[in-house]
Design an enzyme around this catalytic site. Structure first.
Site, short mmCIF file in Angstrom:
data_model
loop_
_atom_site.label_atom_id
_atom_site.label_comp_id
_atom_site.label_asym_id
_atom_site.label_seq_id
_atom_site.Cartn_x
_atom_site.Cartn_y
_atom_site.Cartn_z
CG ASP A 30 -2.06 0.98 1.10
OD1 ASP A 30 -3.22 0.52 0.95
OD2 ASP A 30 -1.81 2.21 1.13
CB ILE A 31 0.71 4.31 -2.09
CG1 ILE A 31 1.77 5.24 -2.66
CG2 ILE A 31 -0.55 5.06 -1.74
CD1 ILE A 31 1.37 5.88 -3.98
CG ASN A 84 -12.22 -0.31 4.13
OD1 ASN A 84 -12.69 -0.65 5.21
ND2 ASN A 84 -11.00 0.18 4.01
CD GLN A 91 -15.00 -0.42 -2.64
OE1 GLN A 91 -16.19 -0.62 -2.38
NE2 GLN A 91 -14.33 -1.14 -3.53
CG HIS A 97 -8.98 -2.73 -2.20
ND1 HIS A 97 -9.93 -2.02 -2.88
CD2 HIS A 97 -8.74 -2.04 -1.05
CE1 HIS A 97 -10.27 -0.94 -2.19
NE2 HIS A 97 -9.55 -0.93 -1.07
CG HIS A 99 -6.94 -2.69 3.18
ND1 HIS A 99 -6.19 -1.59 2.86
CD2 HIS A 99 -8.18 -2.42 2.71
CE1 HIS A 99 -6.93 -0.69 2.24
NE2 HIS A 99 -8.15 -1.17 2.13
P1 5GP Z 1 -9.83 1.74 0.47
O1 5GP Z 1 -9.98 2.97 1.31
O2 5GP Z 1 -10.50 1.89 -0.89
O3 5GP Z 1 -10.23 0.49 1.17
O4 5GP Z 1 -8.28 1.57 0.25
C1 5GP Z 1 -7.57 1.96 -0.88
C2 5GP Z 1 -6.12 1.77 -0.55
O5 5GP Z 1 -5.37 1.88 -1.73
C3 5GP Z 1 -5.58 2.80 0.43
O6 5GP Z 1 -5.01 2.15 1.55
C4 5GP Z 1 -4.55 3.58 -0.38
O7 5GP Z 1 -3.43 3.98 0.36
C5 5GP Z 1 -4.18 2.58 -1.47
N1 5GP Z 1 -3.78 3.20 -2.72
C6 5GP Z 1 -4.46 4.18 -3.39
N2 5GP Z 1 -3.82 4.52 -4.52
C7 5GP Z 1 -2.71 3.74 -4.57
C8 5GP Z 1 -1.64 3.63 -5.51
O8 5GP Z 1 -1.56 4.31 -6.53
N3 5GP Z 1 -0.67 2.72 -5.23
C9 5GP Z 1 -0.71 1.92 -4.11
N4 5GP Z 1 0.30 1.06 -3.94
N5 5GP Z 1 -1.71 2.00 -3.22
C10 5GP Z 1 -2.69 2.89 -3.44
#
Ligand code: 5GP
Ligand code: ZN
Length: 111
Positions: A30-31, A84, A91, A97, A99
């Protein structure tokens, strides 16, 4: 899918640290990590929700979780697997995805 960040990661159009690359799924760091180990595992096929995933995709994703947790040495200490889904869960990326978080004590309940 055209504008999806995670589809772009799959196609290598966005750089990421990929740590698992299977037939139906991939996993990358994760970034914006929320724990010492924060890996995102996704199906290669674009989908938003769990209900769209098929049995083979889910099987490979759960097997990837097991492989990665052992690789990162967090299988014994423990880890958390989070999805999420939808707006109540916050989300952000509309590509299903999982985590995988580990490497520290994780609080419960989550926010
Ligand atoms: P969500 O909030 O949708 O469950 O999580 C999305 C996740 O994707 C977040 O933890 C966010 O840091 C990660 N993320 C978003 N954009 C990128 C990206 O371009 N590269 C990577 N490696 N992770 C990303
Ligand atoms: Zn996508």
């Amino acid at each position: 899918m055209h504008d999806c960040i995670f589809c772009k990661i799959i196609k290598n159009e966005i750089q990421s640290n990929i740590i698992y690359n299977g037939k139906l799924s991939i996993a990358f760091e994760d970034i914006n990590p929320q724990a010492p180990h924060h890996i995102v595992i996704i199906p290669k096929r674009h989908m938003v929700a769990i209900s769209e995933a098929d049995k083979n995709e889910l099987e490979e994703i759960f097997s990837a979780v097991d492989i990665i947790a052992k690789q990162l040495n967090i299988n014994d200490s423990g880890f958390r697997l989070v999805v999420n889904q939808g707006k109540d869960a916050g989300q952000f990326v509309p590509h299903l995805h999982f985590h995988l978080l580990g490497g520290r004590k994780l609080n419960w309940p989550p926010g």
